[in-house]
Design a protein around this motif. Structure first.
Motif, PDB file in Angstrom:
ATOM      1  N   ALA A  17       0.833  -1.208   0.000  1.00  0.00           N
ATOM      2  CA  ALA A  17       0.000   0.000   0.000  1.00  0.00           C
ATOM      3  C   ALA A  17       0.867   1.257   0.000  1.00  0.00           C
ATOM      4  O   ALA A  17       0.546   2.237  -0.686  1.00  0.00           O
ATOM      5  CB  ALA A  17      -0.938  -0.002   1.194  1.00  0.00           C
ATOM      6  N   GLU A  18       1.966   1.252   0.737  1.00  0.00           N
ATOM      7  CA  GLU A  18       2.871   2.405   0.736  1.00  0.00           C
ATOM      8  C   GLU A  18       3.450   2.634  -0.658  1.00  0.00           C
ATOM      9  O   GLU A  18       3.591   3.771  -1.106  1.00  0.00           O
ATOM     10  CB  GLU A  18       3.999   2.215   1.759  1.00  0.00           C
ATOM     11  N   PHE A  19       3.791   1.566  -1.368  1.00  0.00           N
ATOM     12  CA  PHE A  19       4.314   1.659  -2.727  1.00  0.00           C
ATOM     13  C   PHE A  19       3.263   2.284  -3.653  1.00  0.00           C
ATOM     14  O   PHE A  19       3.539   3.235  -4.375  1.00  0.00           O
ATOM     15  CB  PHE A  19       4.723   0.261  -3.224  1.00  0.00           C
ATOM     16  N   TYR A  20       2.032   1.750  -3.620  1.00  0.00           N
ATOM     17  CA  TYR A  20       0.983   2.253  -4.499  1.00  0.00           C
ATOM     18  C   TYR A  20       0.518   3.659  -4.103  1.00  0.00           C
ATOM     19  O   TYR A  20       0.049   4.414  -4.952  1.00  0.00           O
ATOM     20  CB  TYR A  20      -0.188   1.270  -4.583  1.00  0.00           C
ATOM     21  N   LYS A  21       0.689   4.028  -2.859  1.00  0.00           N
ATOM     22  CA  LYS A  21       0.384   5.388  -2.410  1.00  0.00           C
ATOM     23  C   LYS A  21       1.267   6.380  -3.168  1.00  0.00           C
ATOM     24  O   LYS A  21       0.799   7.428  -3.622  1.00  0.00           O
ATOM     25  CB  LYS A  21       0.623   5.492  -0.904  1.00  0.00           C
ATOM     26  N   GLU A  26      -2.106   9.047  -4.045  1.00  0.00           N
ATOM     27  CA  GLU A  26      -3.330   9.202  -3.270  1.00  0.00           C
ATOM     28  C   GLU A  26      -3.261   8.379  -1.991  1.00  0.00           C
ATOM     29  O   GLU A  26      -2.552   7.381  -1.925  1.00  0.00           O
ATOM     30  CB  GLU A  26      -4.576   8.847  -4.075  1.00  0.00           C
ATOM     31  N   GLU A  27      -3.984   8.834  -1.002  1.00  0.00           N
ATOM     32  CA  GLU A  27      -4.080   8.119   0.263  1.00  0.00           C
ATOM     33  C   GLU A  27      -5.110   7.007   0.109  1.00  0.00           C
ATOM     34  O   GLU A  27      -6.193   7.241  -0.437  1.00  0.00           O
ATOM     35  CB  GLU A  27      -4.526   9.072   1.388  1.00  0.00           C
ATOM     36  N   PRO A  28      -4.813   5.820   0.596  1.00  0.00           N
ATOM     37  CA  PRO A  28      -5.797   4.744   0.484  1.00  0.00           C
ATOM     38  C   PRO A  28      -6.869   4.834   1.562  1.00  0.00           C
ATOM     39  O   PRO A  28      -6.651   5.405   2.630  1.00  0.00           O
ATOM     40  CB  PRO A  28      -4.948   3.487   0.696  1.00  0.00           C
ATOM     41  N   PHE A  29      -8.010   4.243   1.267  1.00  0.00           N
ATOM     42  CA  PHE A  29      -9.019   3.970   2.289  1.00  0.00           C
ATOM     43  C   PHE A  29      -8.511   2.727   3.007  1.00  0.00           C
ATOM     44  O   PHE A  29      -8.172   1.733   2.359  1.00  0.00           O
ATOM     45  CB  PHE A  29     -10.378   3.701   1.640  1.00  0.00           C
ATOM     46  N   VAL A  30      -8.412   2.761   4.322  1.00  0.00           N
ATOM     47  CA  VAL A  30      -7.842   1.631   5.067  1.00  0.00           C
ATOM     48  C   VAL A  30      -8.890   1.053   6.009  1.00  0.00           C
ATOM     49  O   VAL A  30      -9.531   1.783   6.765  1.00  0.00           O
ATOM     50  CB  VAL A  30      -6.606   2.071   5.889  1.00  0.00           C
ATOM     51  N   GLU A  31      -9.036  -0.252   5.927  1.00  0.00           N
ATOM     52  CA  GLU A  31      -9.904  -0.980   6.856  1.00  0.00           C
ATOM     53  C   GLU A  31      -9.224  -2.304   7.170  1.00  0.00           C
ATOM     54  O   GLU A  31      -9.207  -3.216   6.337  1.00  0.00           O
ATOM     55  CB  GLU A  31     -11.290  -1.213   6.253  1.00  0.00           C
ATOM     56  N   GLY A  32      -8.614  -2.387   8.347  1.00  0.00           N
ATOM     57  CA  GLY A  32      -7.873  -3.590   8.714  1.00  0.00           C
ATOM     58  C   GLY A  32      -6.698  -3.806   7.781  1.00  0.00           C
ATOM     59  O   GLY A  32      -5.851  -2.935   7.621  1.00  0.00           O
ATOM     60  N   HIS A  34      -7.015  -4.218   4.544  1.00  0.00           N
ATOM     61  CA  HIS A  34      -7.509  -3.876   3.213  1.00  0.00           C
ATOM     62  C   HIS A  34      -7.217  -2.406   2.945  1.00  0.00           C
ATOM     63  O   HIS A  34      -7.537  -1.540   3.762  1.00  0.00           O
ATOM     64  CB  HIS A  34      -9.016  -4.123   3.125  1.00  0.00           C
ATOM     65  N   TYR A  35      -6.588  -2.117   1.794  1.00  0.00           N
ATOM     66  CA  TYR A  35      -6.248  -0.763   1.383  1.00  0.00           C
ATOM     67  C   TYR A  35      -6.888  -0.512   0.026  1.00  0.00           C
ATOM     68  O   TYR A  35      -6.621  -1.249  -0.930  1.00  0.00           O
ATOM     69  CB  TYR A  35      -4.729  -0.590   1.270  1.00  0.00           C
ATOM     70  N   GLY A  36      -7.739   0.484  -0.069  1.00  0.00           N
ATOM     71  CA  GLY A  36      -8.428   0.770  -1.318  1.00  0.00           C
ATOM     72  C   GLY A  36      -7.952   2.053  -1.959  1.00  0.00           C
ATOM     73  O   GLY A  36      -7.867   3.090  -1.312  1.00  0.00           O
ATOM     74  N   PHE A  37      -7.638   1.967  -3.248  1.00  0.00           N
ATOM     75  CA  PHE A  37      -7.232   3.111  -4.066  1.00  0.00           C
ATOM     76  C   PHE A  37      -8.179   3.199  -5.263  1.00  0.00           C
ATOM     77  O   PHE A  37      -7.783   2.962  -6.391  1.00  0.00           O
ATOM     78  CB  PHE A  37      -5.812   2.932  -4.600  1.00  0.00           C
ATOM     79  N   GLY A  38      -9.417   3.476  -5.058  1.00  0.00           N
ATOM     80  CA  GLY A  38     -10.361   3.503  -6.178  1.00  0.00           C
ATOM     81  C   GLY A  38     -10.532   2.121  -6.758  1.00  0.00           C
ATOM     82  O   GLY A  38     -11.037   1.220  -6.098  1.00  0.00           O
ATOM     83  N   LYS A  39     -10.065   1.911  -7.970  1.00  0.00           N
ATOM     84  CA  LYS A  39     -10.231   0.611  -8.639  1.00  0.00           C
ATOM     85  C   LYS A  39      -9.095  -0.367  -8.378  1.00  0.00           C
ATOM     86  O   LYS A  39      -9.074  -1.454  -8.919  1.00  0.00           O
ATOM     87  CB  LYS A  39     -10.417   0.812 -10.138  1.00  0.00           C
ATOM     88  N   VAL A  40      -8.123   0.024  -7.543  1.00  0.00           N
ATOM     89  CA  VAL A  40      -7.039  -0.870  -7.152  1.00  0.00           C
ATOM     90  C   VAL A  40      -7.117  -1.080  -5.642  1.00  0.00           C
ATOM     91  O   VAL A  40      -7.140  -0.128  -4.874  1.00  0.00           O
ATOM     92  CB  VAL A  40      -5.653  -0.290  -7.511  1.00  0.00           C
ATOM     93  N   ALA A  41      -7.189  -2.343  -5.239  1.00  0.00           N
ATOM     94  CA  ALA A  41      -7.232  -2.671  -3.817  1.00  0.00           C
ATOM     95  C   ALA A  41      -6.046  -3.577  -3.478  1.00  0.00           C
ATOM     96  O   ALA A  41      -5.607  -4.381  -4.304  1.00  0.00           O
ATOM     97  CB  ALA A  41      -8.529  -3.385  -3.466  1.00  0.00           C
ATOM     98  N   ILE A  42      -5.536  -3.416  -2.265  1.00  0.00           N
ATOM     99  CA  ILE A  42      -4.451  -4.243  -1.743  1.00  0.00           C
ATOM    100  C   ILE A  42      -5.024  -4.930  -0.515  1.00  0.00           C
ATOM    101  O   ILE A  42      -5.620  -4.280   0.341  1.00  0.00           O
ATOM    102  CB  ILE A  42      -3.235  -3.388  -1.316  1.00  0.00           C
ATOM    103  N   TYR A  43      -4.820  -6.254  -0.408  1.00  0.00           N
ATOM    104  CA  TYR A  43      -5.470  -6.983   0.676  1.00  0.00           C
ATOM    105  C   TYR A  43      -4.618  -8.162   1.135  1.00  0.00           C
ATOM    106  O   TYR A  43      -4.039  -8.880   0.329  1.00  0.00           O
ATOM    107  CB  TYR A  43      -6.838  -7.486   0.205  1.00  0.00           C
ATOM    108  N   ALA A  98       8.015  -2.999 -11.824  1.00  0.00           N
ATOM    109  CA  ALA A  98       7.386  -4.003 -10.965  1.00  0.00           C
ATOM    110  C   ALA A  98       7.189  -3.430  -9.571  1.00  0.00           C
ATOM    111  O   ALA A  98       7.988  -2.608  -9.102  1.00  0.00           O
ATOM    112  CB  ALA A  98       8.245  -5.262 -10.896  1.00  0.00           C
ATOM    113  N   ASP A  99       6.129  -3.882  -8.901  1.00  0.00           N
ATOM    114  CA  ASP A  99       5.921  -3.486  -7.512  1.00  0.00           C
ATOM    115  C   ASP A  99       6.747  -4.408  -6.611  1.00  0.00           C
ATOM    116  O   ASP A  99       7.392  -5.350  -7.111  1.00  0.00           O
ATOM    117  CB  ASP A  99       4.428  -3.454  -7.158  1.00  0.00           C
TER     118      ASP A  99
END
Length: 119
Positions: A17-21, A26-32, A34-43, A98-99
């Protein structure tokens, strides 16, 4: 059918999530875990084994490819560049990287006629 997004499962969601931030600026929506960046989610659902070989690419279009490439090199000094900016044989001006998990990302310059020529 309408595409809703992509979720990348990982064993280290906060690191990814830090990489994709930085990449998405953009700041992700964080829930536990799960990190959401609009249409890209990290889980991290737990027990994920990150595969070494990937069969999917994420593709993003930008207005100024060279500026975006320079920004990523400055902001992520250890970024794994796969291909520097170049015009590909099929006509797309793009670069690839690559990430931290090895997922591949293509960034292409959007054309003036707004046609997508990703790749």
């Amino acid at each position: 059918m309408k595409f809703g997004g992509v979720c990348i499962e990982t064993d280290n969601a906060s690191r990814l999530a830090e990489f994709y931030k930085v990449v998405l600026q953009e700041e992700p929506f964080v829930e536990g875990s799960h990190y959401g960046f609009g249409k890209v989610a990290i889980y991290n659902p737990g027990g994920v084994t990150v595969a070494k070989e990937k069969n999917i690419w994420l593709t993003f279009g930008v207005v100024d490819l060279d500026a975006e490439y320079g920004r990523l090199l400055r902001e992520i000094p250890d970024i794994e560049v796969i291909s520097t900016p170049e015009k590909k044989p099929w006509g797309t001006y793009s670069f690839w990287f690559a990430d931290p998990d090895g997922n591949k990302i293509s960034v292409f310059q959007e054309r003036e006629d707004n046609k997508i020529t990703a790749g």
